[in-house]
Design a protein around this motif. Structure first.
Motif, PDB file in Angstrom:
ATOM      1  N   UNK A 189       0.837  -1.208   0.000  1.00 38.42           N
ATOM      2  CA  UNK A 189       0.000   0.000   0.000  1.00 38.42           C
ATOM      3  C   UNK A 189       0.870   1.256   0.000  1.00 38.42           C
ATOM      4  N   UNK A 190       1.922   1.230   0.838  1.00 36.57           N
ATOM      5  CA  UNK A 190       2.796   2.395   0.923  1.00 36.57           C
ATOM      6  C   UNK A 190       3.455   2.667  -0.418  1.00 36.57           C
ATOM      7  N   UNK A 191       3.960   1.593  -1.038  1.00 41.63           N
ATOM      8  CA  UNK A 191       4.685   1.771  -2.285  1.00 41.63           C
ATOM      9  C   UNK A 191       3.763   2.324  -3.370  1.00 41.63           C
ATOM     10  N   UNK A 192       2.545   1.800  -3.397  1.00 43.75           N
ATOM     11  CA  UNK A 192       1.591   2.291  -4.393  1.00 43.75           C
ATOM     12  C   UNK A 192       1.343   3.779  -4.173  1.00 43.75           C
ATOM     13  N   UNK A 193       1.207   4.144  -2.896  1.00 40.02           N
ATOM     14  CA  UNK A 193       0.965   5.549  -2.577  1.00 40.02           C
ATOM     15  C   UNK A 193       2.172   6.410  -2.958  1.00 40.02           C
ATOM     16  N   UNK A 194       3.372   5.873  -2.680  1.00 43.12           N
ATOM     17  CA  UNK A 194       4.596   6.620  -2.986  1.00 43.12           C
ATOM     18  C   UNK A 194       4.720   6.827  -4.494  1.00 43.12           C
ATOM     19  N   UNK A 195       4.509   5.723  -5.244  1.00 44.55           N
ATOM     20  CA  UNK A 195       4.690   5.808  -6.690  1.00 44.55           C
ATOM     21  C   UNK A 195       3.647   6.737  -7.301  1.00 44.55           C
ATOM     22  N   UNK A 196       2.376   6.473  -6.987  1.00 44.74           N
ATOM     23  CA  UNK A 196       1.311   7.265  -7.606  1.00 44.74           C
ATOM     24  C   UNK A 196       1.343   8.703  -7.106  1.00 44.74           C
ATOM     25  N   UNK A 197       1.398   8.848  -5.784  1.00 46.63           N
ATOM     26  CA  UNK A 197       1.367  10.185  -5.202  1.00 46.63           C
ATOM     27  C   UNK A 197       2.606  10.985  -5.562  1.00 46.63           C
ATOM     28  N   UNK A 198       3.762  10.357  -5.462  1.00 50.92           N
ATOM     29  CA  UNK A 198       5.018  11.054  -5.731  1.00 50.92           C
ATOM     30  C   UNK A 198       5.092  11.537  -7.158  1.00 50.92           C
ATOM     31  N   UNK A 247      11.951   5.932 -11.770  1.00 48.08           N
ATOM     32  CA  UNK A 247      11.940   4.485 -11.534  1.00 48.08           C
ATOM     33  C   UNK A 247      13.180   4.049 -10.771  1.00 48.08           C
ATOM     34  N   UNK A 248      14.330   4.596 -11.163  1.00 47.49           N
ATOM     35  CA  UNK A 248      15.561   4.265 -10.447  1.00 47.49           C
ATOM     36  C   UNK A 248      15.422   4.618  -8.974  1.00 47.49           C
ATOM     37  N   UNK A 249      14.849   5.805  -8.725  1.00 45.91           N
ATOM     38  CA  UNK A 249      14.730   6.251  -7.351  1.00 45.91           C
ATOM     39  C   UNK A 249      13.691   5.440  -6.588  1.00 45.91           C
ATOM     40  N   UNK A 250      12.649   4.989  -7.294  1.00 51.62           N
ATOM     41  CA  UNK A 250      11.648   4.151  -6.623  1.00 51.62           C
ATOM     42  C   UNK A 250      12.284   2.856  -6.136  1.00 51.62           C
ATOM     43  N   UNK A 251      13.226   2.318  -6.925  1.00 45.68           N
ATOM     44  CA  UNK A 251      13.893   1.085  -6.512  1.00 45.68           C
ATOM     45  C   UNK A 251      14.732   1.330  -5.266  1.00 45.68           C
ATOM     46  N   UNK A 252      15.420   2.476  -5.230  1.00 41.56           N
ATOM     47  CA  UNK A 252      16.209   2.809  -4.046  1.00 41.56           C
ATOM     48  C   UNK A 252      15.269   3.012  -2.861  1.00 41.56           C
ATOM     49  N   UNK A 286      10.187  11.151  -3.925  1.00 40.43           N
ATOM     50  CA  UNK A 286       9.901  10.815  -5.327  1.00 40.43           C
ATOM     51  C   UNK A 286       9.353  12.024  -6.085  1.00 40.43           C
ATOM     52  N   UNK A 287       8.519  12.819  -5.428  1.00 44.84           N
ATOM     53  CA  UNK A 287       7.943  13.947  -6.159  1.00 44.84           C
ATOM     54  C   UNK A 287       8.993  15.015  -6.443  1.00 44.84           C
ATOM     55  N   UNK A 288       9.946  15.203  -5.514  1.00 38.36           N
ATOM     56  CA  UNK A 288      11.042  16.149  -5.777  1.00 38.36           C
ATOM     57  C   UNK A 288      11.778  15.735  -7.046  1.00 38.36           C
ATOM     58  N   UNK A 289      12.101  14.432  -7.088  1.00 41.17           N
ATOM     59  CA  UNK A 289      12.891  13.953  -8.202  1.00 41.17           C
ATOM     60  C   UNK A 289      12.109  13.999  -9.509  1.00 41.17           C
ATOM     61  N   UNK A 290      10.827  13.581  -9.453  1.00 36.64           N
ATOM     62  CA  UNK A 290      10.004  13.609 -10.659  1.00 36.64           C
ATOM     63  C   UNK A 290       9.879  15.041 -11.168  1.00 36.64           C
ATOM     64  N   UNK A 291       9.721  15.965 -10.229  1.00 39.88           N
ATOM     65  CA  UNK A 291       9.597  17.365 -10.614  1.00 39.88           C
ATOM     66  C   UNK A 291      10.837  17.818 -11.374  1.00 39.88           C
ATOM     67  N   UNK A 323       4.702  15.765 -11.157  1.00 42.54           N
ATOM     68  CA  UNK A 323       4.257  16.266 -12.457  1.00 42.54           C
ATOM     69  C   UNK A 323       3.473  17.556 -12.289  1.00 42.54           C
ATOM     70  N   UNK A 324       2.642  17.579 -11.258  1.00 41.63           N
ATOM     71  CA  UNK A 324       1.854  18.792 -11.022  1.00 41.63           C
ATOM     72  C   UNK A 324       2.785  19.978 -10.771  1.00 41.63           C
TER      73      UNK A 324
END
Lengths: 320, 677
Positions: free
Chosen positions: A106-115, A242-247, A198-203, A120-121
C-alpha cells in the motif's frame, strides 16, 4: 543485446548478490556476542552443558563449514528453527512477511502514484504559488524523521480525534473496516517522506525534459500541449523516477522496522527487532536473507521497467 | 516587396534577467517571398535563434516580444503563432539527435504532424510517412519507421528531422543551423536535399547559420545580424561577394579558406559582443570596428533599398578591406629541420565493446580505431589531420602522446623510443590543447593557479618570484594582459579561455603540441585570432603541431603537411598544396567537393552513397563509399601506397594518371604564397 540475454545477465547478477549477502549476514551474526548454545540454555547454564550442546549443534566446526551447512539447508528449503519460540522459522517469517508486504505494498503504491503525480503537477506549474507550497512541504516531509510523524499521527488521529486505532493489526476475518483502519496510520507515516522524495525527483526530471530540445521540437510541430506532456515528456521523465523508486524500496524496508515498532504492528520488521533483542540467531539470519532478497528483486523489477521504457537499452543501436 | 510570404518589421525581443531586460533583438526586419531562401548569419549571441523562436511564438513567458509587423501569408504570428505553427511553418533544429524524442519510434514522430494538423487516418499517415522518408533519401524507409532515433546515424536523424518538419506540408521551413553538428560530407548531402526540396515544393526557407559557405550555397538573399541588429541585407552575391558593412567584411576576412592555403595572416575582429542590457543608440559595432570614426555614435540608420547597410561610413569604407592583424615584432626563430622529431610506426588502437558475459561467450566486439598508422613530424612542422567524425583522428593524437595504450607499433621522439608508460621528460616535451576550453579549465582555479601548477609540476621555475615571472612570460606569449592572472575562467571570453589553455600547454616549453580541434568551438572572428597566435608561436618557439580538425579551411591555413584519415587509416598524406589539388585520393576529393566555399555557387557535388557502409576487411576501407571504384579488386586487395610526388602518398588502386585527371574542386588558383614571416 537481446532482451533474453539482458534478463539472464541480471538474474545471474541477482544470484551473485544474494550469495554475497548470505556470507555477510552469516558473518555479522557470528560477530555478535554469544552463540546459539548460550541463547538456548540461558545465562546460568554450566560451561559443561554449553560445551555439550555446542558440540551437538556443530558450533565448534570451522565457520565455513557452518556456513555451508546453513546455506545448503536453506537451498533445500530448511530455514531452521526459531530458538525462542521453538517453532520452524519459515512459517513465522512467511506470516510476518505477508503482513509487512501488505503495509509495504500500500505504501509503495501511494509513494509511486502520489510522488509522480505531485511531481508532475509541480513541474507543470513551475514557479507558481502551488509549486512553491509543494516544494516547502516536501522539504519538511523529507527533513523530519518517520518516528516523529508516527508519534504525531497517533496523538492526532488516535488520541484526540479517536478516529483510528493507535496500534496493532486486525485480520481480515475481523471485518474489512477494522482491517483497513489498522493499516491507515502506518501506511501514511511510512509513505510521507518517500512521497516527498519521489515527487522532488520527478519534478526536477520533468522540468529537465520539458526544457529539452525534443520537447521544443514537439511544440514547434504544433502538437497539442497534452500530447507534448503525456506522450513526449512523461516517458522520459519517468526513467530517473523508476531508479529512485527502486532505491526507495530499500528505504521503505528500513522504515518498516521503525513504523512497525511504533505501531506495534506484527510484521517482519518487528520480528527482526524481536530476534535481535532475544538473540534468536537462526531467525535473524533467515529474516535478513528475506529482506535482502526482497530488495534485490525490487531492483531487478525496476531495471526491467527501465529497460522497457528506454529503447536505448531494449533495442540495440545499429549504424544505419 | 510584393507578395512576400513572411513579413517581419521592427522585431524586438527582450528577456527578463536578474540584471534587467536583455535586449536580444532590436528592430529586425526581414521578408521572404514564396519559394525564396533567406540566410540569416551572425556569430553566437547575435540573436539568430531568437528570430526563429519568435516566428514560432515559442520564446516562453520570460520574453517580451514587440514588432510592427510579424506575419506569414496574412497570419499574425505575433499574437497567434500557435494556429499555424507546425502546420504552415515547419522547423528543423541544429542538433537532430537532441530534437528527436529518444523514447518514441521515428514513425510515431513523423506522422504526428499529419495526425494533428491534417487529421490523416493513422494507416494513411504511416504510408505517407514512409514515402516522406524515401523522399528524404533514407534507405529502407519502412524499416526506419519502426526504429528509434539512437539506431540512426547523425545525417539520417537530420533527414528524419526534415521529414517531420515537412509532414504537414508547410509553406515556410525554418532551418536553425541544420548542418552544424554534421560532417562536411553529410552536410553537402543535406544541402542538396534542401535545394531539391525547395525547387520541388516551392518552399520558402529561412536558413540560420554561422557558416557563410552554406549560406552562399543555398540562399537567394542574406541578412547579417550583429548583437540583435541587422548590419547588412541584400542578395547573396551582393552581401557575400561585395560586402559593404565593416562587420560583414570582417567576418569574411577572418574565414580561413581551403582554396587559399597559407594565405598569410587572417584578420580577426577584436573584442566581443556589447552588453545587451543597455542598448547603444549609436552603431553597436563601433567598439570593434576598424573603421569607426567621429559620428559613429549617432543613432544607427540603414542605407540603401535593395542592399541595405547600417553603417554611417558606408561610402567611405566601400573600397577598404578589413585590416589584417599585424605580425608581432618578436624575433623569429624558425628552427625547422629535416630531422623527424616524432616518428610513429604502425601504431594501432582498439576499443573493445561488450561486457564480461559477451567476452565469456566469445561475442565481444570492438573497433580498430587506428589501424597501423605511421606518421612522422619534423621540428617546427605543422601536420594537419583531417577526416570525418569517428575516423580516429583524436585517438591517433592520444596515441602519439601515449595517453592511450597502443595495440601495436613503436613511438620515437627526439631520437629515443617512448615506452608505453611515458616518462615525465616526454610529458614535458609533448603537450596537448583541447577543443573545449570551458571544460578543460578548472572553474575553481584562477588563471595564475592553473599556469602555476603546470610550471611547478615540470619544475620550470623555482621560488615565488621566478614562478610569477614565468606566468607573466606565458601570458605575454599568448597575448593576454598580465593582470588576467587573477581572473577565474568564467570571467574570460571563449577565445581568452583557449589562450589560457594554450599557455598551460606551453608552460613546460614543449617541442610538440597536439591541437585537438583547438579552434572548432570558437566563432570565426575569434578563431582567426587563435590561428594567428598558433602560427606565431610556431615561428617564435619552433614548436611542432599535430593539428587535428574537421575543418579543411583551418588545416589548409595552418598546416605544412596534411594527413587525410578514413576509418583508422591514413589514405593520403603530403604537402598541403599537393593534397588540395589532383591527384588526390577519392576520399580527399569527396571531402574537398563537399566543402561549401564562398563563390563556388551551386555546383553539384559528386554522387555519394547515403549509407555509411561498414568498411570491408581486406580491401580498401573506402571502397563501399567510393564513387570511383575500379572493381572487385577494391573489396579484396589492400590498395598500394602510390607516390604522387615528393612526400605525397596516396593509398588507392586507381592509377596516378587517372587520379590526376580528377576535377579541381577548389579551383585552379595560383597555388600558394609562402607564409610571410
Amino acid at each position: 543485446m537481446h532482451m533474453a540475454a539482458f534478463l539472464l545477465k541480471r538474474i545471474a547478477g541477482l544470484l551473485g548478490v544474494l550469495l554475497g549477502m548470505s556470507v555477510l549476514i552469516f558473518g555479522i551474526v557470528h560477530i555478535l556476542p554469544g552463540n546459539v548454545a548460550y541463547a538456548i540454555l540461558g545465562e546460568f547454564a554450566s560451561p559443561a552443558a554449553i560445551a555439550t550442546l555446542e558440540a551437538k549443534l556443530g558450533l565448534n566446526d570451522p565457520l565455513p563449514v557452518q556456513y555451508w551447512r546453513w546455506l545448503s539447508a536453506m537451498l533445500q528449503g530448511d530455514f531452521g528453527m526459531s530458538l525462542v519460540m521453538s517453532r520452524p522459522a519459515a512459517p513465522l517469517i512467511a506470516e510476518a512477511l505477508g503482513r509487512s508486504a501488505l503495509l509495504a505494498g500500500f505504501s509503495f503504491a501511494l509513494i509511486a502514484a502520489g510522488g509522480i503525480a505531485l511531481g508532475l503537477y509541480a513541474a507543470t506549474h513551475h514557479g507558481r504559488t502551488s509549486d512553491k507550497v509543494l516544494t516547502l512541504a516536501q522539504f519538511v516531509l523529507i527533513a523530519v524523521p518517520e518516528f516523529f510523524w508516527a508519534i504525531l499521527a497517533v496523538l492526532f488521529f488516535a488520541s484526540w480525534m479517536n478516529l483510528l486505532p493507535a496500534t496493532g493489526y486486525a485480520p481480515m476475518s475481523s471485518g474489512v473496516a477494522s482491517w483497513a483502519a489498522h493499516l491507515v496510520l502506518p501506511v501514511m507515516v511510512l509513505s510521507f517522506g518517500l512521497v516527498a522524495h519521489v515527487s522532488r525527483l520527478t519534478r526536477s526530471s520533468m522540468l529537465e525534459v520539458l526544457d529539452s530540445r525534443y520537447v521544443l521540437a514537439a511544440r514547434a510541430r504544433g502538437l497539442p500541449e497534452g500530447r507534448v506532456l503525456w506522450r513526449h515528456a512523461l516517458p522520459n521523465a519517468l526513467l530517473p523516477a523508476i531508479t529512485v523508486l527502486a532505491i526507495d524500496a530499500g528505504l521503505l524496508i528500513g522504515g518498516i522496522v521503525v513504523v512497525e515498532t511504533v505501531f506495534a504492528y506484527p510484521g517482519l520488521g518487528r520480528l527482526l527487532v524481536f530476534a535481535i533483542e532475544r538473540h534468536d540467531l537462526p531467525l535473524l539470519q533467515v529474516g535478513m536473507m528475506v529482506v535482502t532478497a526482497v530488495y534485490a528483486v525490487a531492483n531487478l523489477i525496476a531495471e526491467l521497467l527501465y529497460a522497457m521504457l528506454n529503447p536505448r537499452i531494449r533495442v540495440a543501436g545499429a549504424t544505419a | 516587396m510584393v507578395d512576400a510570404a513572411l513579413h517581419v518589421e521592427g522585431l524586438s525581443v527582450a528577456y527578463a534577467t536578474r540584471a534587467g531586460w536583455l535586449k536580444a533583438l532590436d528592430g529586425v526586419s526581414l521578408s521572404i517571398p514564396p519559394g525564396g531562401v533567406l540566410g540569416l548569419v551572425g556569430e553566437s549571441g547575435s540573436g539568430k535563434s531568437t528570430v526563429v523562436l519568435a516566428l514560432l511564438g515559442l520564446l516562453g513567458p520570460s520574453a517580451r516580444v514587440d514588432a510592427q509587423r510579424l506575419d506569414f501569408d496574412g497570419h499574425d504570428l505575433l499574437h497567434n503563432a500557435a494556429s499555424i505553427r507546425g502546420r504552415r511553418v515547419g522547423v528543423v533544429f541544429q542538433d537532430a539527435a537532441a530534437s528527436l524524442n529518444p523514447a518514441l519510434t521515428i514513425g510515431t514522430q513523423v506522422i504526428e504532424p499529419m495526425r494533428t494538423h491534417l487529421h490523416t487516418e493513422r494507416r494513411a499517415a504511416w504510408t505517407r510517412g514512409t514515402e516522406l522518408l524515401d523522399e528524404m533519401g533514407i534507405p529502407r524507409p519502412a524499416e526506419v519507421m519502426h526504429s528509434y532515433p539512437h539506431q540512426l546515424s547523425g545525417g539520417m536523424k537530420q533527414r528524419v528531422g526534415i521529414a517531420t518538419a515537412l509532414a504537414s506540408e508547410p509553406d515556410l521551413l525554418l532551418l536553425d543551423e541544420p548542418t552544424t553538428a554534421l560532417d562536411v560530407t553529410i552536410e553537402a548531402q543535406i544541402l542538396s536535399l534542401l535545394d531539391e526540396l525547395r525547387k520541388r515544393r516551392n518552399l520558402a526557407m529561412l536558413l540560420v547559420s554561422h557558416n557563410l559557405g552554406i549560406v552562399d550555397r543555398l540562399c537567394d538573399s542574406v541578412s547579417v545580424l550583429y548583437a540583435g541588429r541587422l548590419a547588412e541585407s541584400g542578395t547573396t552575391s551582393a552581401v557575400l561577394h561585395h560586402p559593404r558593412h565593416p562587420y560583414t567584411k570582417g567576418l569574411l576576412a577572418a574565414l580561413p579558406r581551403p582554396d587559399r592555403p597559407h594565405a598569410g595572416r587572417l584578420a580577426p575582429i577584436p573584442g566581443g559582443l556589447p552588453d545587451l542590457h543597455t542598448l547603444d543608440p549609436g552603431c553597436n559595432f563601433r567598439p570593434r570596428c576598424a573603421f569607426a570614426a567621429e559620428g559613429c555614435e549617432q543613432p544607427q540608420t540603414s542605407h540603401g533599398a535593395d542592399h541595405t547597410v547600417s553603417c554611417h561610413r558606408v561610402e567611405e569604407v566601400a573600397d577598404l578591406s578589413w585590416p589584417i592583424e599585424a605580425a608581432p615584432t618578436a624575433t623569429v626563430s624558425t628552427k625547422r629541420t629535416a630531422l623527424p622529431l616524432l616518428e610513429a610506426e604502425t601504431m594501432s588502437a582498439r576499443f573493445d565493446s561488450g561486457g564480461w558475459l559477451a567476452r565469456l561467450l566469445g561475442k565481444a566486439g570492438g573497433v580498430l580505431a587506428v589501424d597501423r598508422v605511421s606518421l612522422s613530424i619534423r621540428t617546427g612542422e605543422v601536420v594537419g589531420l583531417v577526416g570525418e567524425s569517428g575516423c580516429g583522428k583524436s585517438t591517433l593524437g592520444r596515441l602519439l602522446l601515449r595517453l592511450l595504450p597502443a595495440r601495436t607499433g613503436t613511438l620515437r621522439f627526439g631520437g629515443g623510443v617512448v615506452e608505453a608508460q611515458a616518462d615525465r621528460d616526454f610529458r614535458r616535451r609533448a603537450q596537448v590543447v583541447f577543443q573545449n576550453p570551458d571544460t578543460s579549465l578548472n572553474p575553481r582555479q584562477t588563471v595564475s593557479v592553473i599556469l602555476q601548477r603546470a610550471v611547478q609540476w615540470f619544475a620550470m621555475a623555482h621560488g615565488t618570484a621566478a614562478v610569477a615571472a614565468e606566468i607573466d612570460r606565458l601570458l605575454d606569449l599568448v597575448r593576454l594582459p598580465r593582470h588576467y592572472a587573477s581572473r577565474y575562467p568564467h570571467q574570460l571570453s571563449g577565445g581568452e579561455k583557449q589562450r589560457v589553455g594554450i599557455a598551460r600547454a606551453l608552460a613546460s616549453r614543449p617541442e610538440f603540441l597536439v591541437c585537438d580541434e583547438a579552434v572548432s568551438a570558437l566563432d570565426v572572428s575569434v578563431q582567426a585570432a587563435i590561428l594567428n597566435l598558433l602560427r606565431d608561436l610556431r615561428d617564435e618557439l619552433g614548436v611542432a603541431y599535430l593539428f587535428i580538425s574537421h575543418d579543411i579551411g583551418v588545416i589548409a591555413h595552418i598546416a605544412d603537411r596534411v594527413a587525410v584519415m578514413y576509418h583508422g587509416t591514413i589514405v593520403e598524406e603530403g604537402p598541403v598544396e599537393d593534397v588540395l589539388h589532383p591527384p588526390y585520393h577519392p576520399y580527399t576529393e569527396l571531402l574537398l567537393s563537399s566543402v561549401p566555399l564562398i563563390g563556388k555557387g551551386r555546383r553539384p557535388s559528386p554522387a555519394q552513397s547515403t549509407t555509411a557502409a561498414k568498411p570491408v576487411t581486406g580491401g580498401c576501407k573506402f571502397a563501399a563509399r567510393c564513387s570511383r571504384r575500379v572493381g572487385q579488386i577494391c573489396d579484396s586487395v589492400t590498395p598500394p601506397l602510390q607516390q604522387a610526388g615528393p612526400g605525397h602518398t596516396i593509398l588507392c588502386h586507381i592509377p596516378l594518371l587517372e587520379l590526376a585527371a580528377m576535377p579541381h574542386w577548389l579551383g585552379q588558383q595560383a597555388l600558394s604564397e609562402e607564409p610571410t614571416p
